[in-house]
Design a protein around this motif. Structure first.
Motif, short mmCIF file in Angstrom:
data_model
loop_
_atom_site.label_atom_id
_atom_site.label_comp_id
_atom_site.label_asym_id
_atom_site.label_seq_id
_atom_site.Cartn_x
_atom_site.Cartn_y
_atom_site.Cartn_z
N THR B 37 34.52 45.25 26.10
CA THR B 37 34.86 43.89 26.51
C THR B 37 34.10 42.79 25.77
O THR B 37 34.54 41.65 25.76
CB THR B 37 34.62 43.74 28.03
OG1 THR B 37 33.39 44.39 28.37
CG2 THR B 37 35.74 44.38 28.83
N ALA B 38 32.96 43.15 25.16
CA ALA B 38 32.20 42.14 24.40
C ALA B 38 32.90 41.77 23.10
O ALA B 38 32.70 40.69 22.58
CB ALA B 38 30.79 42.63 24.08
N ARG B 39 33.72 42.71 22.57
CA ARG B 39 34.31 42.46 21.25
C ARG B 39 35.83 42.46 21.27
O ARG B 39 36.47 42.38 20.22
CB ARG B 39 33.77 43.51 20.25
CG ARG B 39 32.24 43.45 20.19
CD ARG B 39 31.65 44.39 19.18
NE ARG B 39 31.89 45.78 19.51
CZ ARG B 39 31.24 46.81 18.94
NH1 ARG B 39 30.32 46.57 18.02
NH2 ARG B 39 31.50 48.05 19.29
N LEU B 40 36.41 42.61 22.48
CA LEU B 40 37.86 42.58 22.58
C LEU B 40 38.38 41.25 22.11
O LEU B 40 37.63 40.27 22.14
CB LEU B 40 38.29 42.84 24.04
CG LEU B 40 38.00 41.76 25.11
CD1 LEU B 40 39.01 40.62 25.12
CD2 LEU B 40 37.97 42.43 26.47
N PRO B 41 39.63 41.10 21.71
CA PRO B 41 40.58 42.18 21.50
C PRO B 41 40.42 42.80 20.12
O PRO B 41 39.86 42.17 19.22
CB PRO B 41 41.92 41.44 21.57
CG PRO B 41 41.61 40.09 20.99
CD PRO B 41 40.19 39.79 21.38
N PHE B 53 33.80 49.50 15.07
CA PHE B 53 33.65 49.44 16.52
C PHE B 53 33.97 50.81 17.14
O PHE B 53 33.25 51.30 18.02
CB PHE B 53 34.60 48.40 17.14
CG PHE B 53 34.33 46.96 16.73
CD1 PHE B 53 33.13 46.59 16.14
CD2 PHE B 53 35.27 45.97 16.97
CE1 PHE B 53 32.87 45.27 15.78
CE2 PHE B 53 35.03 44.64 16.62
CZ PHE B 53 33.83 44.29 16.03
N ASP B 240 30.54 44.11 28.15
CA ASP B 240 30.28 42.79 28.71
C ASP B 240 30.93 42.70 30.08
O ASP B 240 31.97 43.30 30.32
CB ASP B 240 30.84 41.68 27.80
CG ASP B 240 30.46 40.27 28.27
OD1 ASP B 240 29.40 40.13 28.92
OD2 ASP B 240 31.22 39.33 28.00
N TYR B 241 30.31 41.96 30.96
CA TYR B 241 30.88 41.79 32.29
C TYR B 241 32.16 40.97 32.20
O TYR B 241 32.24 39.99 31.48
CB TYR B 241 29.89 41.05 33.21
CG TYR B 241 30.52 40.71 34.52
CD1 TYR B 241 30.63 41.67 35.52
CD2 TYR B 241 31.07 39.45 34.74
CE1 TYR B 241 31.26 41.38 36.72
CE2 TYR B 241 31.70 39.15 35.94
CZ TYR B 241 31.79 40.11 36.92
OH TYR B 241 32.43 39.82 38.09
N ASP B 263 24.87 47.74 26.03
CA ASP B 263 24.91 47.07 24.73
C ASP B 263 25.43 48.02 23.65
O ASP B 263 24.72 48.90 23.19
CB ASP B 263 23.50 46.59 24.37
CG ASP B 263 23.48 45.84 23.04
OD1 ASP B 263 24.55 45.68 22.42
OD2 ASP B 263 22.39 45.40 22.63
N GLU B 265 26.24 47.48 20.57
CA GLU B 265 25.78 47.28 19.18
C GLU B 265 24.60 48.18 18.83
O GLU B 265 24.24 48.32 17.66
CB GLU B 265 25.45 45.80 18.94
CG GLU B 265 26.70 44.92 18.94
CD GLU B 265 26.43 43.44 18.66
OE1 GLU B 265 25.31 43.11 18.25
OE2 GLU B 265 27.35 42.64 18.86
#
Lengths: 267, 267
Positions: B37-41, B53, B240-241, B263, B265
């Motif tokens: 969710t931190a790097r979507l979409p 990713f 990510d929340y 995390d 990364e």
């Protein structure tokens, strides 16, 4: 006299509408732009994620020896500007402050609408700052998450765009707002559609314009304006390749640039 | 007999529609889900970014001792599956393979439509794999980038959704397709709207269902099914929340889970 560039970062390519205003107001300044296209959008993500990303973006721009930084992304300005001021010495400007000042100048009936991403609206940054400066104002906010993908799809004036704008904006209009802050860098691309839906009596406020003027004044006061006669150099970095850079570049800047791709997770 | 969990990763929360099918077909299997969710979409990003990713996601799932991995994300399956097979020993299944097999079983007139993100369509993964298996097929693809934000906004059956679907699908319908692959994990959430627009004569193909069946068969053949009587444990991790996890969880799984945030990364 200071030739160092102005750094501008955004979650992606929407910030090119801010570049446009900076080029217009300060044509001689050099600009380094960073768009975090690998991790866009910021609008749906948490304050923690957006702040972490923003710090990496500033660290990258500092390697380019910038004299000031503009956080073009409303979500990052709303959620992370305070943290950035604490963490770094370089002067950093968010689009929210200038947008607020412009909204206060624009409204006559003291009813201001604010539209933005979910993250910007959740932060209540515009609302808090407007009320801090003028407690008698009424502020009505609405998250419009479909506006960014509509702008990126190029569906800025069709029936889908119009219906979406009507769905999002009817609640704000019912409150009697007379000015509407475009609290996301993509939204100026939908200006005509949004303007048609809200009608002539609601003035649209674009924080990018106000920000460019604010930064110009700051450079003058500090005596760090670039006094060269020639047009400034503009350099563009992205964290991932995207075709959208070119289409938004054409729409916003009326000319093409070639971005360099780099790995932001290293910063 | 093998109690180790099945790992499932997706760019965000859309992959919960794949979890749904796995739970239905293999109720006793333990599942570890990771949503980036931190790097979507992923759908709008380059093959290089999506592959980088995806490798990080696999490395994370391997720390959970998974016995097999499902790449729930169509964009990652289309762009990165080959690279993942090269880089890792664990069995890895993409949704595209099973989706292709199901589409070939479904079509009568040999005209197949495929809809997905820009990244999935650009990869031409469905098209290439269908033609490799049946060279006489005709495949027509269309990127539908607005469908994901519509599903996430919960606008799955209103006028905007219907008009958007009409805009996107009229070209495919004009080609005379009789089956349509829902080549993105979010799209089953729009199934009713898409079904209304394409009409009864076009069958919708959901790769998630076919993938769950394929993995079940694989576990049986290898003798690594979980033979415990009790319902499997399901664990969810996000980078990510996001509130969206809960709403899509309710829609897709009809029950709530609590995700753990980590995390990505670091992997």
């Amino acid at each position: 006299m200071d030739k160092r560039p102005i750094g501008i970062f955004d979650s992606g390519v929407g910030g090119l509408t801010v570049v446009k205003q900076v080029m217009k107001v300060m044509p001689h300044e050099n600009i380094v732009y960073f768009g975090d296209t690998a991790r866009l959008p910021y609008g749906s993500k948490s304050k923690e994620a957006v702040t972490k990303f923003s710090k990496q973006n500033v660290r990258f721009l500092l390697t380019k020896e910038v004299k000031a930084i503009i956080v073009a992304c409303n979500t990052a300005s709303s959620n992370s500007l305070e943290e950035l001021h604490k963490a770094f010495d370089v002067p950093i400007f968010g689009v929210v402050d200038a947008g607020v000042a412009e909204a206060l100048r624009t409204t006559q009936n003291k009813k201001i609408g604010v539209i933005g991403t979910a993250g910007t609206v959740r932060s209540r940054a515009y609302e808090k700052m407007i009320l801090r400066q003028e407690a008698t104002m009424e502020v009505f906010s609405k998250a419009c998450p479909l506006f960014v993908p509509l702008a990126e799809e190029g569906w800025t004036e069709n029936e889908v765009a119009r219906l979406t704008a009507e769905n999002y904006l009817e609640g704000l209009l019912a409150k009697g707002i007379d000015s509407l802050v475009l609290g996301c860098t993509h939204y100026p691309l939908l200006k005509r559609c949004i303007g048609t839906v809200v009608g002539e009596n609601v003035k649209l406020v674009d924080p990018a314009k106000a920000t460019a003027k604010q930064v110009k004044l700051f450079l003058q006061e500090k005596g760090i304006t670039n006094l060269e006669e020639k047009t400034g150099e503009r350099t563009f970095y992205l964290s991932d390749y995207t075709d959208m850079f070119y289409s938004i570049c054409q729409k916003a800047l009326k000319q093409g640039y070639h971005p360099e791709i780099m790995d932001i997770e290293q910063f």
